[in-house]
Design a protein around this motif. Structure first.
Motif, mmCIF file in Angstrom:
data_model
loop_
_atom_site.group_PDB
_atom_site.id
_atom_site.type_symbol
_atom_site.label_atom_id
_atom_site.label_comp_id
_atom_site.label_asym_id
_atom_site.label_seq_id
_atom_site.Cartn_x
_atom_site.Cartn_y
_atom_site.Cartn_z
ATOM 1 N N PRO A 10 0.844 -1.210 0.000
ATOM 2 C CA PRO A 10 0.000 0.000 0.000
ATOM 3 C C PRO A 10 0.872 1.250 0.000
ATOM 4 C CG PRO A 10 -0.012 -1.053 2.157
ATOM 5 C CD PRO A 10 0.689 -1.996 1.232
ATOM 6 N N PRO A 11 0.396 2.354 -0.569
ATOM 7 C CA PRO A 11 1.179 3.586 -0.636
ATOM 8 C C PRO A 11 1.666 4.071 0.719
ATOM 9 C CG PRO A 11 -0.734 3.735 -2.068
ATOM 10 C CD PRO A 11 -0.894 2.472 -1.279
ATOM 11 N N ASP A 12 0.829 3.935 1.767
ATOM 12 C CA ASP A 12 1.247 4.404 3.090
ATOM 13 C C ASP A 12 2.491 3.675 3.575
ATOM 14 O OD1 ASP A 12 -0.843 6.141 3.092
ATOM 15 O OD2 ASP A 12 -2.124 4.955 4.436
ATOM 16 N N SER A 13 2.554 2.367 3.313
ATOM 17 C CA SER A 13 3.726 1.590 3.727
ATOM 18 C C SER A 13 4.961 2.013 2.941
ATOM 19 C CB SER A 13 3.472 0.095 3.529
ATOM 20 O OG SER A 13 2.382 -0.341 4.319
ATOM 21 N N LEU A 14 4.781 2.235 1.641
ATOM 22 C CA LEU A 14 5.910 2.674 0.818
ATOM 23 C C LEU A 14 6.390 4.051 1.254
ATOM 24 C CD1 LEU A 14 4.675 1.476 -2.686
ATOM 25 C CD2 LEU A 14 6.584 0.540 -1.360
ATOM 26 N N HIS A 15 5.463 4.928 1.598
ATOM 27 C CA HIS A 15 5.847 6.259 2.059
ATOM 28 C C HIS A 15 6.705 6.173 3.313
ATOM 29 C CE1 HIS A 15 2.181 8.224 -0.113
ATOM 30 N NE2 HIS A 15 3.183 7.962 -0.930
ATOM 31 N N GLN A 16 6.334 5.296 4.236
ATOM 32 C CA GLN A 16 7.100 5.147 5.465
ATOM 33 C C GLN A 16 8.487 4.567 5.188
ATOM 34 O OE1 GLN A 16 6.309 6.307 8.468
ATOM 35 N NE2 GLN A 16 4.453 7.152 7.511
ATOM 36 N N ILE A 17 8.564 3.643 4.243
ATOM 37 C CA ILE A 17 9.864 3.039 3.904
ATOM 38 C C ILE A 17 10.791 4.083 3.310
ATOM 39 C CG2 ILE A 17 11.005 1.393 2.381
ATOM 40 C CD1 ILE A 17 8.520 -0.416 2.685
ATOM 41 N N PHE A 18 10.308 4.824 2.314
ATOM 42 C CA PHE A 18 11.173 5.784 1.622
ATOM 43 C C PHE A 18 11.459 7.019 2.478
ATOM 44 C CE2 PHE A 18 9.870 3.372 -2.137
ATOM 45 C CZ PHE A 18 11.076 3.292 -2.818
ATOM 46 N N SER A 19 10.563 7.310 3.428
ATOM 47 C CA SER A 19 10.801 8.486 4.264
ATOM 48 C C SER A 19 11.986 8.287 5.202
ATOM 49 C CB SER A 19 9.549 8.819 5.079
ATOM 50 O OG SER A 19 9.254 7.779 6.000
ATOM 51 N N SER A 20 12.457 7.046 5.360
ATOM 52 C CA SER A 20 13.622 6.786 6.204
ATOM 53 C C SER A 20 14.931 7.056 5.472
ATOM 54 C CB SER A 20 13.598 5.338 6.703
ATOM 55 O OG SER A 20 13.720 4.427 5.619
ATOM 56 N N LEU A 21 14.856 7.288 4.164
ATOM 57 C CA LEU A 21 16.069 7.550 3.383
ATOM 58 C C LEU A 21 16.479 9.011 3.502
ATOM 59 C CD1 LEU A 21 15.273 5.653 0.040
ATOM 60 C CD2 LEU A 21 16.778 4.899 1.889
ATOM 61 N N PRO A 22 17.778 9.308 3.364
ATOM 62 C CA PRO A 22 18.217 10.706 3.273
ATOM 63 C C PRO A 22 17.647 11.358 2.021
ATOM 64 C CG PRO A 22 20.074 9.234 3.716
ATOM 65 C CD PRO A 22 18.912 8.368 3.349
ATOM 66 N N LEU A 23 17.560 12.684 2.052
ATOM 67 C CA LEU A 23 16.968 13.413 0.932
ATOM 68 C C LEU A 23 17.716 13.154 -0.364
ATOM 69 C CD1 LEU A 23 14.869 15.368 -0.084
ATOM 70 C CD2 LEU A 23 16.298 17.264 0.695
ATOM 71 N N SER A 42 4.343 12.569 -4.932
ATOM 72 C CA SER A 42 2.939 12.749 -4.542
ATOM 73 C C SER A 42 2.846 13.693 -3.350
ATOM 74 C CB SER A 42 2.305 11.402 -4.203
ATOM 75 O OG SER A 42 2.928 10.841 -3.053
ATOM 76 N N GLN A 43 1.705 14.341 -3.218
ATOM 77 C CA GLN A 43 1.508 15.288 -2.116
ATOM 78 C C GLN A 43 1.592 14.622 -0.744
ATOM 79 O OE1 GLN A 43 -1.803 17.918 -2.593
ATOM 80 N NE2 GLN A 43 -1.747 18.649 -0.490
ATOM 81 N N PRO A 44 1.010 13.436 -0.527
ATOM 82 C CA PRO A 44 1.131 12.813 0.802
ATOM 83 C C PRO A 44 2.580 12.561 1.208
ATOM 84 C CG PRO A 44 -0.617 11.765 -0.448
ATOM 85 C CD PRO A 44 0.107 12.666 -1.404
ATOM 86 N N PHE A 45 3.404 12.063 0.262
ATOM 87 C CA PHE A 45 4.800 11.796 0.607
ATOM 88 C C PHE A 45 5.561 13.100 0.837
ATOM 89 C CE2 PHE A 45 9.263 11.046 -0.547
ATOM 90 C CZ PHE A 45 9.578 10.065 0.387
ATOM 91 N N THR A 46 5.299 14.104 0.005
ATOM 92 C CA THR A 46 5.981 15.385 0.164
ATOM 93 C C THR A 46 5.667 16.009 1.512
ATOM 94 O OG1 THR A 46 5.887 15.733 -2.231
ATOM 95 C CG2 THR A 46 6.345 17.651 -0.873
#
Length: 368
Positions: A10-23, A42-46
């Motif tokens: 699901p997108p929410d899980s992917l967002h949490q995974i990628f949000s742990s990476l450095p910019l 996407s706006q939610p991830f941003t």
């Protein structure tokens, strides 16, 4: 990638995974495939990563010949240098509906540039704010083309914009109630050199000397003074400063680290004669709270020898890093207040080697 198991998350899980990476890694992942690009823009991830500290990069302005030959740069872009990774990057500006965009300033993740409207038959330019990472842009209220030729664009940390000339100043706060430029008289004694907008004031150097001998002074104006008819510029000086402005040749101002430090950079005069030679390049730092100067850096002699052979050099950057370029140099000299001096290679597209730039704090934030 369509058959990859990652598509089933699901997108929410992917967002949490990628949000742990450095910019830096997030920016790289966006170019892997269309799926990653859509997910990571996407706006939610941003919104999740909008509070991340920015990447402190150096953005170079296009070479002068690109301003006059539209075909020279069919795919507009901006070259940036990452000093922490010691590598050059390129951000495309092809999402902008403007011809020959000319980046001039940056603040808080946004780049400000002059652009010719594609549908315009004349040479009128618009001042545009954009974020190359989110590919969003906003056109500021229309200005006359003379401002793009003669004005210096200044932006502070909260994206207040000023276009300053010797005779007048335009000020734009971005407020919804007053979505227009306010115009005021500059009232400066001479053409402002390297003005800086920071904290609650504007700072600029002015030559108040004679035609045969320069005499530089530091002037400031509080933003609250713009509410009056004549802008109230004040000459900043103290008896304790002594001959601080007499020892610097061709001084320039840059924003220092934080909101209370101002840098002045120029050649260190070897004598007090009329047209003295310089022994090196000096960086002085002024604390705006105590109004006390200190020496922040002095270019090593072996590095300065390359600048001695050039009749002209440019100073840009700010914060804790200052960059220097000169004709026929082919590379940049960089001063880091923590790590000292070093050379930066890889500068391309500047035939004479003389380039200019500004600090770009890259952030993945959505424009309001």
């Amino acid at each position: 990638m369509e058959s990859s198991p990652i598509n089933r998350l699901p997108p929410d899980s992917l967002h949490q995974i990628f949000s742990s990476l450095p910019l830096r890694q997030i920016i790289i992942c966006r170019s892997v495939c269309k799926f990653f690009n859509h997910l990571l823009t996407s706006q939610p991830f941003t919104e999740i990563i909008s509070t991340r500290p920015p990447l402190n990069l150096l953005a170079l302005r296009p070479p002068h010949h690109h301003r006059h030959h539209h075909a020279a740069n069919p795919q507009p872009c901006i070259n940036v240098y990452d000093p922490d990774e010691n590598r050059w990057l390129r951000f495309n500006l092809d999402f902008l509906p403007f011809r020959s965009p000319q980046p001039v300033a940056s603040s808080n993740g946004l780049i400000y540039l002059w652009g010719d409207s594609v549908n315009s038959v004349d040479s009128s330019k618009s001042l545009v704010a954009c974020n190359p990472l989110t590919r969003q842009f906003k056109v500021l209220p229309q200005l006359g083309s003379a401002w793009s030729r003669h004005g210096t664009v200044l932006v502070d940390s909260v994206n207040r914009v000023m276009v300053l000339t010797e005779l007048a100043a335009l000020y734009y706060s971005g407020a919804v109630v007053a979505n227009q430029w306010l115009k005021f008289s500059s009232n400066l004694p001479s053409k402002p050199r390297s003005p800086v907008l920071m904290s609650t004031s504007v700072f600029a150097l002015c030559d108040v000397g004679s035609p045969w001998r320069s005499q530089w002074k530091l002037f400031s104006c509080r933003l609250t003074s713009l509410a009056v008819t004549h802008t109230n510029w004040t000459c900043l000086e103290k008896h304790e400063w002594g001959d601080i402005f007499d020892i610097i040749k061709r001084p320039r101002l840059l924003r220092g680290e934080g909101e209370s430090k101002l840098l002045m950079i120029g050649g260190l005069k070897s004598t007090f004669s009329l047209n003295p030679a310089c022994s090196t390049i000096l960086i002085l730092r002024l604390c705006l709270e105590s109004l006390e100067w200190e020496e922040a850096g002095r270019m090593p002699l072996e590095m300065y020898r390359g600048f001695q052979e050039s009749s002209k050099f440019k100073v840009f950057g700010g914060g804790d890093r200052v960059y220097f370029s000169a004709k026929r140099m082919g590379k940049l000299a960089m001063w880091d207040c923590w790590e000292g001096w070093r050379w930066v290679d890889g500068v391309s597209g500047y035939g004479d080697g003389l380039c200019r730039g500004f600090v770009f704090e890259a952030k993945l934030t959505l424009m309001q």
